[in-house]
Write an enzyme that holds these catalytic residues in place. Structure first.
Site, PDB file in Angstrom:
ATOM      1  N   GLU A 151      21.814  -9.647  17.665  1.00 47.49           N
ATOM      2  CA  GLU A 151      20.944  -8.481  17.848  1.00 47.49           C
ATOM      3  C   GLU A 151      20.466  -7.903  16.514  1.00 47.49           C
ATOM      4  O   GLU A 151      20.743  -6.763  16.147  1.00 47.49           O
ATOM      5  CB  GLU A 151      21.650  -7.409  18.682  1.00 47.49           C
ATOM      6  CG  GLU A 151      21.983  -7.868  20.084  1.00 47.49           C
ATOM      7  CD  GLU A 151      22.584  -6.791  20.957  1.00 47.49           C
ATOM      8  OE1 GLU A 151      22.421  -6.871  22.201  1.00 47.49           O
ATOM      9  OE2 GLU A 151      23.213  -5.855  20.415  1.00 47.49           O
ATOM     10  N   GLU A 314      22.502 -12.081  27.233  1.00 48.41           N
ATOM     11  CA  GLU A 314      23.388 -11.088  27.842  1.00 48.41           C
ATOM     12  C   GLU A 314      22.661 -10.470  29.037  1.00 48.41           C
ATOM     13  O   GLU A 314      21.695  -9.731  28.853  1.00 48.41           O
ATOM     14  CB  GLU A 314      23.767  -9.991  26.837  1.00 48.41           C
ATOM     15  CG  GLU A 314      24.519 -10.501  25.613  1.00 48.41           C
ATOM     16  CD  GLU A 314      24.865  -9.391  24.634  1.00 48.41           C
ATOM     17  OE1 GLU A 314      24.753  -8.196  25.018  1.00 48.41           O
ATOM     18  OE2 GLU A 314      25.228  -9.692  23.483  1.00 48.41           O
TER      19      GLU A 314
END
Length: 686
Positions: A151, A314
């Site tokens: 991320e 995710e």
């Protein structure tokens, strides 16, 4: 071993953290993953201490055992480079690797993403750990791919460490070569900001007010993006060289990062982390008919623009929350399945749930996974097994198919970043994108985002019948020419207020607004005003009346002056000193037409334009759907698949106009009424 990327098959899996669980649990975890039907796991992205417990000493034994055991159970492994969490031995010895906030206060060890991308020392250690891992796992049959970092630009997307100021100084020197060019671009003659030595140049810094130099601020965002890509490239190049049979991705989609350029230059495909329940925190609940978790489709649409083939690294599977923030309610029965198909409908060819089991310690003890702390069966485990069985039936059929849309919303990074500071156009873009997305959603018209880049071609635009470019304040000559060609060839293009009046430096052009697209739109802006009080917002009134009531012309008003007799005024302002002046115009241009709306688009205005432009729902000819459901179309060669998603807690009824194949049920369903369960999903072959 050949490299196999998403699109060639469909994998369903889960994120797993073997370092957080007793080794005696691993085999049972893997066994139950396979019973559910999972085929892939991600691991390692926060485990630097296990790979390098002390400086220069590498250890792979724990993850060797975890990966080999996963492989024995038939699970493929995605391995993360652990650079999102530098170890304490490193941050203690080299505090200069830590990031700092705008005021120059250094962040400390104890969370994650506390480092800066510019530190030469940190880059050196990132290269070493990536090289060591790549050499060790390049030929491991259990490892199929790599996730770089985790991320990028999450938590914080601005960087003000000393190393960042130095790197920015080098970046602007390479970009401008001379201080004269820098001063010209940044307009430093204003307020006597001119620089006479490169050492005087920094990223934006604290000042008497928050109004930093806007041109410097725009370059700052460009630098952060380039610097982030440079940091990722360091790892991608190593992986590409040492592990050529394993694919490379990274996950996220966060601010101040040109994810399109990063994907094109470095990755095999892009990955996204899909958390629809964030809408329960940062939502539109104060608006009429809020999108809530359905709004996540807009994010997935942006992801698809980055990478037509993409992975959900995710996928939300339970209630979310850190111990002190981001608290979210539990997904209701059926919502995890709904959200999974939301991702698949929008183009995902691989989905991994976050996470296998909820952590019993640490910041994310409330970020629940599929399994609860007790590790016993629950409804999320059952729901995951249902999804796996269904995707086992249809995954191979839909993998590699492409989302189909005839409408696109144009966007670009320069305007996004410039609009963060500039209140004359940034808020307009956010409002108009929201309104158009909502109007198209409820009208069952699938849409794409198309990011305007240097490489964008006429063929890229020509795939769409209608383009909406809400408020491109910054407009290059090349982009303006491309848009003219698109319209001249028969396209329909819609602009909103504040279009085309800035150059790429962020300077206002000394020509009539809307600048470079004035000829295309056939209008000039004779007057304009920022709407500073919502209560005083003028309305716009459609000249032809029809079914559309007078609606507010929100946030900013451009008062238009038609420049030729072919320009048709469609709506007038209905208030303030410019009542009766044109608010919306249509200009025939070549074989197409350009529209200019002198305000931010509301859903009501977007709805009216959808009707007037004759835009048809994706269901035309085969179904009539209630607005509560979303429809998405994926196409593979000569086959079309329609995903119908019900976001409500009540059953809804659709009307099928012809017999179709229900892929999830494996049966033909005849024309007539079709009931879709609460949070239900239908996948139909057209």
């Amino acid at each position: 071993m050949e490299k196999t990327i998403p699109g060639e098959n469909f994998d369903l899996g889960v994120c797993y953290y073997p370092e957080q669980w007793p080794e005696g649990m691993w085999a049972d975890d893997y066994r139950r993953m396979r019973e559910i039907g999972f085929t892939i796991v991600r691991m390692g992205e926060f485990a630097w201490n296990f790979f390098e417990p002390e400086e220069g000493v590498f250890a792979f034994d724990l993850f060797d055992r975890a990966i080999d055991l996963a492989h024995e159970h038939g699970l493929k492994v995605i391995l993360g480079t652990p650079t999102a969490t530098p170890p304490a031995w490193m941050t203690y010895k080299y505090p200069e690797i830590l990031n700092a906030n705008f005021d120059g206060v250094q962040y400390q060890h104890g969370m994650r993403r506390h480092y800066n991308y510019s530190s030469p020392i940190y880059r050196e250690y990132c290269a070493k750990i990536t090289e060591a891992m790549a050499q060790h796992y390049a030929n491991n049959p259990g490892v199929v791919g790599w996730q770089i970092d985790n991320e990028l630009n999450c938590e914080v997307n601005v960087f003000y460490a000393e190393a960042d100021h130095a790197a920015f100084r080098k970046w602007v020197q390479e970009k401008y070569s001379t201080l004269e060019a820098l001063n010209e671009t940044w307009g430093t003659v204003f307020w006597n900001q001119s620089y006479s030595d490169w050492e005087q140049v920094h990223l934006t810094r604290p000042a008497p007010s928050k109004s930093v130099n806007p041109h410097q601020a725009l370059d700052e965002k460009r630098f952060i993006s380039d610097n982030t890509i440079s940091f990722a490239r360091l790892q991608a190049d190593i992986l590409r060289e040492l592990a050529p049979t394993q694919w490379i991705t990274t996950n996220g989609m966060f601010g101040h990062l040109d994810s399109h350029a990063m994907t094109d230059e470095l990755l095999d495909f892009f990955s996204f982390d899909s958390y629809p329940n964030f809408s329960t925190i940062w939502n539109d609940a104060d608006r009429e008919h809020p999108l809530m978790d359905r709004g996540n489709s807009n994010q997935l649409t942006k992801v698809r623009s980055i990478s037509p083939t993409f992975c959900i690294m995710e996928q939300q599977s339970g209630p979310g929350g850190w111990v002190n923030t981001m608290g979210q309610s539990a997904p209701k029965p059926g919502q995890m399945r709904l959200w999974t198909y939301q991702s698949v409908a929008h183009g995902a060819d691989m989905v991994l749930y976050f996470r296998w089991r909820t952590a019993t310690f640490g910041t994310e003890i409330y970020w629940h996974g599929i399994n609860d702390y007790h590790n016993r069966p629950n409804r999320r485990v059952t729901e995951a097994a249902t999804i796996s069985r269904e995707l086992g039936k249809i995954g191979e059929v839909i993998a590699g198919s492409r989302f189909a849309a005839e409408v696109a919303i144009l966007h670009d990074y320069d305007n996004e970043w410039d609009g963060e500071l500039d209140v004359y156009h940034g808020p307009l873009t956010r409002e108009s994108q929201y309104s158009w997305g909502k109007a198209l959603q409820f009208s069952h018209i699938p849409y794409d985002y198309l990011y305007v880049q240097n490489k964008t071609t006429l063929d890229d635009l020509a795939r769409y019948k209608v383009l909406v470019y809400p408020h491109p304040a910054i407009m290059s000559e090349e982009t303006a020419e491309l848009l003219k060609q698109y319209v001249a060839a028969g396209g329909k293009l819609l602009f909103g207020a504040r279009s085309g009046y800035k150059d790429q430096r962020g300077h206002c052009r000394m020509i009539p607004f809307p600048g470079l697209v004035a000829e295309l739109c056939g209008v000039t802006v004779e007057d304009f005003t920022l709407i500073v009080n919502e209560a005083t917002t003028p309305n716009m009134r459609w000249i032809d009346g029809g079914d559309d009531a007078s609606t507010p012309a929100r946030l900013f008003n451009d008062i238009l002056h038609p420049e030729n007799e072919n320009v048709q005024t469609l709506a007038l302002f209905d208030g303030d000193y410019y009542a009766g002046k044109p608010a919306l115009t249509r200009n025939p241009y070549g074989s197409g037409e350009a529209y200019y709306f002198g305000a931010a688009f509301s859903r009501e205005v977007a709805d009216a334009l959808i009707r007037r432009l004759g835009m048809q729902p994706a269901t035309a000819g085969w179904a009539k759907l209630p607005p509560e459901v979303e429809v998405a179309i994926r196409v593979k060669q000569d086959r079309q698949f329609a995903f119908i998603l019900n976001y409500t807690d009540k059953p809804v009824k659709a009307n099928l106009l012809k017999e179709l194949e229900d892929l999830l049920e494996g049966a033909r369903i005849g024309a007539g009424e079709l009931e879709i369960a609460p949070y239900g999903v239908k996948v139909l072959e057209l």
